[in-house]
Design a protein around this motif. Structure first.
Motif, PDB file in Angstrom:
ATOM      1  N   HIS A  39       0.871  -1.179   0.000  1.00  0.00           N
ATOM      2  CA  HIS A  39       0.000   0.000   0.000  1.00  0.00           C
ATOM      3  C   HIS A  39       0.905   1.226   0.000  1.00  0.00           C
ATOM      4  N   GLY A  40       0.949   1.931  -1.103  1.00  0.00           N
ATOM      5  CA  GLY A  40       1.841   3.086  -1.190  1.00  0.00           C
ATOM      6  C   GLY A  40       3.278   2.630  -1.032  1.00  0.00           C
ATOM      7  N   ASN A  41       3.962   3.190  -0.018  1.00  0.00           N
ATOM      8  CA  ASN A  41       5.358   2.795   0.212  1.00  0.00           C
ATOM      9  C   ASN A  41       5.494   1.842   1.403  1.00  0.00           C
ATOM     10  N   ARG A  42       4.393   1.148   1.762  1.00  0.00           N
ATOM     11  CA  ARG A  42       4.402   0.196   2.877  1.00  0.00           C
ATOM     12  C   ARG A  42       4.219  -1.230   2.350  1.00  0.00           C
ATOM     13  N   VAL A  43       5.129  -2.116   2.769  1.00  0.00           N
ATOM     14  CA  VAL A  43       5.110  -3.504   2.313  1.00  0.00           C
ATOM     15  C   VAL A  43       4.869  -4.408   3.522  1.00  0.00           C
ATOM     16  N   HIS A  44       3.744  -5.139   3.499  1.00  0.00           N
ATOM     17  CA  HIS A  44       3.377  -6.049   4.582  1.00  0.00           C
ATOM     18  C   HIS A  44       3.942  -7.431   4.258  1.00  0.00           C
ATOM     19  N   LEU A  45       4.774  -7.947   5.169  1.00  0.00           N
ATOM     20  CA  LEU A  45       5.467  -9.210   4.947  1.00  0.00           C
ATOM     21  C   LEU A  45       5.068 -10.269   5.966  1.00  0.00           C
ATOM     22  N   LEU A  46       5.243 -11.531   5.594  1.00  0.00           N
ATOM     23  CA  LEU A  46       5.181 -12.611   6.571  1.00  0.00           C
ATOM     24  C   LEU A  46       6.293 -12.383   7.590  1.00  0.00           C
ATOM     25  N   GLY A  47       6.069 -12.813   8.831  1.00  0.00           N
ATOM     26  CA  GLY A  47       7.061 -12.608   9.883  1.00  0.00           C
ATOM     27  C   GLY A  47       8.436 -13.162   9.561  1.00  0.00           C
ATOM     28  N   ARG A  48       8.497 -14.364   9.014  1.00  0.00           N
ATOM     29  CA  ARG A  48       9.817 -14.961   8.730  1.00  0.00           C
ATOM     30  C   ARG A  48      10.566 -14.198   7.638  1.00  0.00           C
ATOM     31  N   ILE A  49       9.856 -13.682   6.654  1.00  0.00           N
ATOM     32  CA  ILE A  49      10.489 -12.881   5.598  1.00  0.00           C
ATOM     33  C   ILE A  49      10.950 -11.546   6.178  1.00  0.00           C
ATOM     34  N   PHE A  50      10.092 -10.942   7.021  1.00  0.00           N
ATOM     35  CA  PHE A  50      10.456  -9.700   7.692  1.00  0.00           C
ATOM     36  C   PHE A  50      11.754  -9.895   8.472  1.00  0.00           C
ATOM     37  N   ASP A  51      11.836 -10.980   9.244  1.00  0.00           N
ATOM     38  CA  ASP A  51      13.036 -11.254  10.041  1.00  0.00           C
ATOM     39  C   ASP A  51      14.282 -11.372   9.167  1.00  0.00           C
ATOM     40  N   GLU A  52      14.155 -12.066   8.052  1.00  0.00           N
ATOM     41  CA  GLU A  52      15.291 -12.230   7.143  1.00  0.00           C
ATOM     42  C   GLU A  52      15.758 -10.878   6.598  1.00  0.00           C
ATOM     43  N   LEU A  53      14.802 -10.048   6.171  1.00  0.00           N
ATOM     44  CA  LEU A  53      15.167  -8.739   5.620  1.00  0.00           C
ATOM     45  C   LEU A  53      15.750  -7.816   6.685  1.00  0.00           C
ATOM     46  N   LEU A  54      15.199  -7.861   7.880  1.00  0.00           N
ATOM     47  CA  LEU A  54      15.720  -7.042   8.966  1.00  0.00           C
ATOM     48  C   LEU A  54      17.165  -7.417   9.275  1.00  0.00           C
ATOM     49  N   THR A  55      17.435  -8.711   9.310  1.00  0.00           N
ATOM     50  CA  THR A  55      18.806  -9.177   9.537  1.00  0.00           C
ATOM     51  C   THR A  55      19.712  -8.771   8.384  1.00  0.00           C
ATOM     52  N   GLU A  56      19.242  -8.950   7.169  1.00  0.00           N
ATOM     53  CA  GLU A  56      20.037  -8.613   5.985  1.00  0.00           C
ATOM     54  C   GLU A  56      20.405  -7.129   5.940  1.00  0.00           C
ATOM     55  N   THR A  57      19.449  -6.262   6.244  1.00  0.00           N
ATOM     56  CA  THR A  57      19.695  -4.820   6.141  1.00  0.00           C
ATOM     57  C   THR A  57      20.344  -4.245   7.384  1.00  0.00           C
ATOM     58  N   GLY A  58      20.176  -4.903   8.534  1.00  0.00           N
ATOM     59  CA  GLY A  58      20.714  -4.371   9.779  1.00  0.00           C
ATOM     60  C   GLY A  58      20.037  -3.075  10.201  1.00  0.00           C
ATOM     61  N   SER A  59      18.826  -2.870   9.736  1.00  0.00           N
ATOM     62  CA  SER A  59      18.096  -1.626  10.006  1.00  0.00           C
ATOM     63  C   SER A  59      17.600  -1.567  11.443  1.00  0.00           C
ATOM     64  N   GLN A  60      17.402  -0.346  11.933  1.00  0.00           N
ATOM     65  CA  GLN A  60      16.734  -0.130  13.210  1.00  0.00           C
ATOM     66  C   GLN A  60      15.257  -0.431  13.017  1.00  0.00           C
ATOM     67  N   PHE A  61      14.648  -1.088  13.975  1.00  0.00           N
ATOM     68  CA  PHE A  61      13.228  -1.380  13.870  1.00  0.00           C
ATOM     69  C   PHE A  61      12.470  -0.652  14.965  1.00  0.00           C
ATOM     70  N   LYS A  62      11.156  -0.540  14.766  1.00  0.00           N
ATOM     71  CA  LYS A  62      10.312   0.008  15.818  1.00  0.00           C
ATOM     72  C   LYS A  62       9.102  -0.890  15.989  1.00  0.00           C
ATOM     73  N   VAL A  63       8.590  -0.901  17.212  1.00  0.00           N
ATOM     74  CA  VAL A  63       7.405  -1.680  17.558  1.00  0.00           C
ATOM     75  C   VAL A  63       6.325  -0.686  17.966  1.00  0.00           C
ATOM     76  N   VAL A  64       5.152  -0.806  17.363  1.00  0.00           N
ATOM     77  CA  VAL A  64       4.035   0.070  17.711  1.00  0.00           C
ATOM     78  C   VAL A  64       2.792  -0.765  17.991  1.00  0.00           C
ATOM     79  N   ASP A  65       1.937  -0.197  18.852  1.00  0.00           N
ATOM     80  CA  ASP A  65       0.632  -0.808  19.120  1.00  0.00           C
ATOM     81  C   ASP A  65      -0.268  -0.629  17.909  1.00  0.00           C
ATOM     82  N   ARG A  66      -1.122  -1.620  17.686  1.00  0.00           N
ATOM     83  CA  ARG A  66      -2.154  -1.544  16.652  1.00  0.00           C
ATOM     84  C   ARG A  66      -3.514  -1.689  17.315  1.00  0.00           C
ATOM     85  N   ASP A  67      -4.518  -1.176  16.695  1.00  0.00           N
ATOM     86  CA  ASP A  67      -5.879  -1.312  17.205  1.00  0.00           C
ATOM     87  C   ASP A  67      -6.462  -2.629  16.691  1.00  0.00           C
ATOM     88  N   SER A  68      -5.994  -3.738  17.282  1.00  0.00           N
ATOM     89  CA  SER A  68      -6.432  -5.062  16.856  1.00  0.00           C
ATOM     90  C   SER A  68      -6.351  -6.018  18.038  1.00  0.00           C
TER      91      SER A  68
END
Length: 94
Positions: A25-54
């Protein structure tokens, strides 16, 4: 645009979904958790955790790479297993 072009795009979207890209959606890409983990490790990026209304998936973990936000959503149990029990320290205040 013709049907062949649409078919090609549809096939690309189906392949992306099979690869763990759930939606874009726009510039936001929703990933499966395992794919997200792989990309986060690969890029070494800082992550953030936010609450959702769910009730089912109350947490979103995300990072930004090259102007694109990549994220995955997690249940309370999943987030505790992933990061441990002290959620208040993980959640980024917006």
């Amino acid at each position: 645009m013709d049907i062949q072009t649409i078919d090609a795009h549809a096939k690309s979207v189906m392949l992306a979904y099979k690869s763990g890209i759930l939606s874009i959606h726009g510039n936001r890409v929703h990933l499966l958790g395992r794919i997200f983990d792989e990309l986060l490790t690969e890029t070494g990026s800082q992550f953030k955790v936010v609450d959702r209304d769910s009730e089912d998936y109350p947490f979103e973990v995300s990072f930004i790479h090259n102007g694109i936000t990549y994220y995955a959503i997690y249940s309370l149990e999943e987030i505790k297993n992933k990061f441990g029990g002290n959620m208040d320290e993980l959640i980024t205040a917006n």
